[in-house]
Design a protein around this motif. Structure first.
Motif, PDB file in Angstrom:
ATOM      1  N   GLU A  66       0.826  -1.220   0.000  1.00 45.16           N
ATOM      2  CA  GLU A  66       0.000   0.000   0.000  1.00 45.16           C
ATOM      3  C   GLU A  66       0.852   1.259   0.000  1.00 45.16           C
ATOM      4  OE1 GLU A  66      -1.013  -2.515   2.564  1.00 45.16           O
ATOM      5  OE2 GLU A  66      -2.070  -3.295   0.817  1.00 45.16           O
ATOM      6  N   GLY A  67       2.163   1.095   0.157  1.00 41.05           N
ATOM      7  CA  GLY A  67       3.044   2.266   0.160  1.00 41.05           C
ATOM      8  C   GLY A  67       2.889   3.111   1.405  1.00 41.05           C
ATOM      9  N   ASN A  68       2.603   2.454   2.536  1.00 36.07           N
ATOM     10  CA  ASN A  68       2.407   3.186   3.788  1.00 36.07           C
ATOM     11  C   ASN A  68       3.703   3.595   4.462  1.00 36.07           C
ATOM     12  OD1 ASN A  68      -0.389   2.809   3.604  1.00 36.07           O
ATOM     13  ND2 ASN A  68      -0.205   0.778   4.537  1.00 36.07           N
ATOM     14  N   GLY A  69       4.810   3.022   4.006  1.00 34.95           N
ATOM     15  CA  GLY A  69       6.074   3.330   4.668  1.00 34.95           C
ATOM     16  C   GLY A  69       6.354   2.376   5.815  1.00 34.95           C
ATOM     17  N   TYR A  70       5.491   1.384   5.995  1.00 33.96           N
ATOM     18  CA  TYR A  70       5.731   0.383   7.023  1.00 33.96           C
ATOM     19  C   TYR A  70       5.074  -0.929   6.607  1.00 33.96           C
ATOM     20  CZ  TYR A  70       0.936   1.461   8.358  1.00 33.96           C
ATOM     21  OH  TYR A  70      -0.417   1.665   8.337  1.00 33.96           O
ATOM     22  N   ILE A  71       5.495  -1.993   7.239  1.00 31.14           N
ATOM     23  CA  ILE A  71       4.798  -3.270   7.087  1.00 31.14           C
ATOM     24  C   ILE A  71       4.358  -3.697   8.475  1.00 31.14           C
ATOM     25  CG2 ILE A  71       5.967  -4.030   4.982  1.00 31.14           C
ATOM     26  CD1 ILE A  71       7.911  -5.640   6.646  1.00 31.14           C
ATOM     27  N   THR A  72       3.295  -4.468   8.546  1.00 31.58           N
ATOM     28  CA  THR A  72       2.839  -4.914   9.858  1.00 31.58           C
ATOM     29  C   THR A  72       3.756  -6.032  10.342  1.00 31.58           C
ATOM     30  OG1 THR A  72       1.385  -6.610   8.973  1.00 31.58           O
ATOM     31  CG2 THR A  72       0.437  -4.405   9.242  1.00 31.58           C
ATOM     32  N   THR A  73       3.794  -6.204  11.643  1.00 28.56           N
ATOM     33  CA  THR A  73       4.597  -7.296  12.186  1.00 28.56           C
ATOM     34  C   THR A  73       4.011  -8.627  11.724  1.00 28.56           C
ATOM     35  OG1 THR A  73       3.348  -7.102  14.251  1.00 28.56           O
ATOM     36  CG2 THR A  73       5.511  -6.057  14.182  1.00 28.56           C
ATOM     37  N   GLY A  74       2.717  -8.651  11.421  1.00 22.91           N
ATOM     38  CA  GLY A  74       2.081  -9.852  10.875  1.00 22.91           C
ATOM     39  C   GLY A  74       2.687 -10.221   9.530  1.00 22.91           C
ATOM     40  N   THR A  75       2.870  -9.213   8.686  1.00 23.06           N
ATOM     41  CA  THR A  75       3.500  -9.436   7.382  1.00 23.06           C
ATOM     42  C   THR A  75       4.935  -9.897   7.573  1.00 23.06           C
ATOM     43  OG1 THR A  75       2.132  -7.722   6.366  1.00 23.06           O
ATOM     44  CG2 THR A  75       4.130  -8.340   5.185  1.00 23.06           C
ATOM     45  N   LEU A  76       5.638  -9.237   8.474  1.00 26.27           N
ATOM     46  CA  LEU A  76       7.027  -9.609   8.741  1.00 26.27           C
ATOM     47  C   LEU A  76       7.090 -11.052   9.244  1.00 26.27           C
ATOM     48  CD1 LEU A  76       9.955  -8.718   8.766  1.00 26.27           C
ATOM     49  CD2 LEU A  76       9.637  -7.981  11.119  1.00 26.27           C
ATOM     50  N   ARG A  77       6.145 -11.409  10.097  1.00 30.67           N
ATOM     51  CA  ARG A  77       6.080 -12.779  10.629  1.00 30.67           C
ATOM     52  C   ARG A  77       5.916 -13.770   9.471  1.00 30.67           C
ATOM     53  NH1 ARG A  77       4.404 -15.481  15.411  1.00 30.67           N
ATOM     54  NH2 ARG A  77       4.423 -13.524  16.526  1.00 30.67           N
ATOM     55  N   GLU A  78       5.039 -13.431   8.510  1.00 29.11           N
ATOM     56  CA  GLU A  78       4.834 -14.299   7.334  1.00 29.11           C
ATOM     57  C   GLU A  78       6.116 -14.431   6.526  1.00 29.11           C
ATOM     58  OE1 GLU A  78       1.532 -12.888   4.930  1.00 29.11           O
ATOM     59  OE2 GLU A  78       0.324 -12.669   6.749  1.00 29.11           O
ATOM     60  N   ILE A  79       6.804 -13.301   6.333  1.00 32.59           N
ATOM     61  CA  ILE A  79       8.056 -13.311   5.569  1.00 32.59           C
ATOM     62  C   ILE A  79       9.061 -14.233   6.252  1.00 32.59           C
ATOM     63  CG2 ILE A  79      10.041 -11.947   4.787  1.00 32.59           C
ATOM     64  CD1 ILE A  79       8.063  -9.488   4.814  1.00 32.59           C
ATOM     65  N   LEU A  80       9.243 -14.026   7.556  1.00 35.12           N
ATOM     66  CA  LEU A  80      10.217 -14.819   8.308  1.00 35.12           C
ATOM     67  C   LEU A  80       9.841 -16.295   8.312  1.00 35.12           C
ATOM     68  CD1 LEU A  80      10.778 -12.413  11.330  1.00 35.12           C
ATOM     69  CD2 LEU A  80      12.361 -12.837   9.446  1.00 35.12           C
ATOM     70  N   ALA A  81       8.553 -16.574   8.485  1.00 31.99           N
ATOM     71  CA  ALA A  81       8.088 -17.968   8.510  1.00 31.99           C
ATOM     72  C   ALA A  81       8.326 -18.610   7.142  1.00 31.99           C
ATOM     73  CB  ALA A  81       6.619 -18.032   8.895  1.00 31.99           C
ATOM     74  N   ALA A  82       8.105 -17.837   6.077  1.00 33.44           N
ATOM     75  CA  ALA A  82       8.317 -18.363   4.731  1.00 33.44           C
ATOM     76  C   ALA A  82       9.805 -18.596   4.477  1.00 33.44           C
ATOM     77  CB  ALA A  82       7.751 -17.393   3.690  1.00 33.44           C
ATOM     78  N   ASP A  87       9.580  -0.303  19.197  1.00 33.67           N
ATOM     79  CA  ASP A  87       8.644   0.619  19.842  1.00 33.67           C
ATOM     80  C   ASP A  87       7.285  -0.039  20.104  1.00 33.67           C
ATOM     81  OD1 ASP A  87       7.717   0.466  17.263  1.00 33.67           O
ATOM     82  OD2 ASP A  87       7.948   2.613  16.819  1.00 33.67           O
ATOM     83  N   GLY A  88       7.157  -1.322  19.781  1.00 32.75           N
ATOM     84  CA  GLY A  88       5.924  -2.052  20.073  1.00 32.75           C
ATOM     85  C   GLY A  88       4.705  -1.554  19.323  1.00 32.75           C
ATOM     86  N   SER A  89       4.926  -0.948  18.162  1.00 36.15           N
ATOM     87  CA  SER A  89       3.826  -0.328  17.423  1.00 36.15           C
ATOM     88  C   SER A  89       2.997  -1.331  16.621  1.00 36.15           C
ATOM     89  CB  SER A  89       4.388   0.721  16.452  1.00 36.15           C
ATOM     90  OG  SER A  89       5.240   0.078  15.510  1.00 36.15           O
ATOM     91  N   GLY A  90       3.529  -2.570  16.480  1.00 38.96           N
ATOM     92  CA  GLY A  90       2.812  -3.539  15.654  1.00 38.96           C
ATOM     93  C   GLY A  90       3.123  -3.367  14.178  1.00 38.96           C
TER      94      GLY A  90
END
Length: 148
Positions: free
Chosen positions: A95-111, A131-134
């Protein structure tokens, strides 16, 4: 010399994401290099892996991994590296938000490593999302990949 140290830090981070008991499966090296945005020829990579993994165990330790990866990092300077990491980040920040969710990062790492359990992933995420922002912004992502 500083570039060399940054490279080593980045390689160690990448290695640790995949390492179980101090070695990684050589089949994961191409995934790691891809994740780091490195271009390489599969044949060249296999030849270098074969040189490193003389017993054909399918595993290499960190030093071996560094020697393999350094073949592809030679011409890299940190600016190019940053561009490539930006590119990798953009792939996931659809989406070009300038961030990814930790959920997405979790998927990347798991993959990237199917041996990572939920606790491992929680630990990695907690380390990255300081910073615990998620969410993980580009700076946090950069830090994870380069240790800067």
């Amino acid at each position: 010399m500083e570039d060399e140290e940054q490279k080593m830090l980045m390689l160690r981070k990448a290695f640790q994401m995949f390492a179980k008991s101090g070695t990684i499966d050589t089949i994961k090296i191409s995934t790691i290099l891809n994740t780091m945005g490195q271009l390489f020829d599969d044949g060249d990579l296999q030849a270098i892996i074969d040189e490193e993994d003389t017993e054909g165990s399918g595993k290499v330790n960190f030093d071996g991994f560094c020697r393999i990866a350094s073949h592809f990092l030679e011409e890299e300077d940190s600016e190019a590296m940053q561009e490539e990491l930006k590119e990798a980040f953009r792939l996931y920040d659809r989406e070009g938000n300038g961030y990814i969710t930790t959920g997405t990062l979790r998927e990347i790492l798991a993959a990237l490593d199917d041996k990572l359990g939920p606790e491992d992933l929680d630990g990695i995420i907690a380390e990255i999302d300081t910073d615990g922002s998620g969410t993980v912004d580009f700076d946090e992502f950069m830090e994870m990949m380069t240790g800067e």
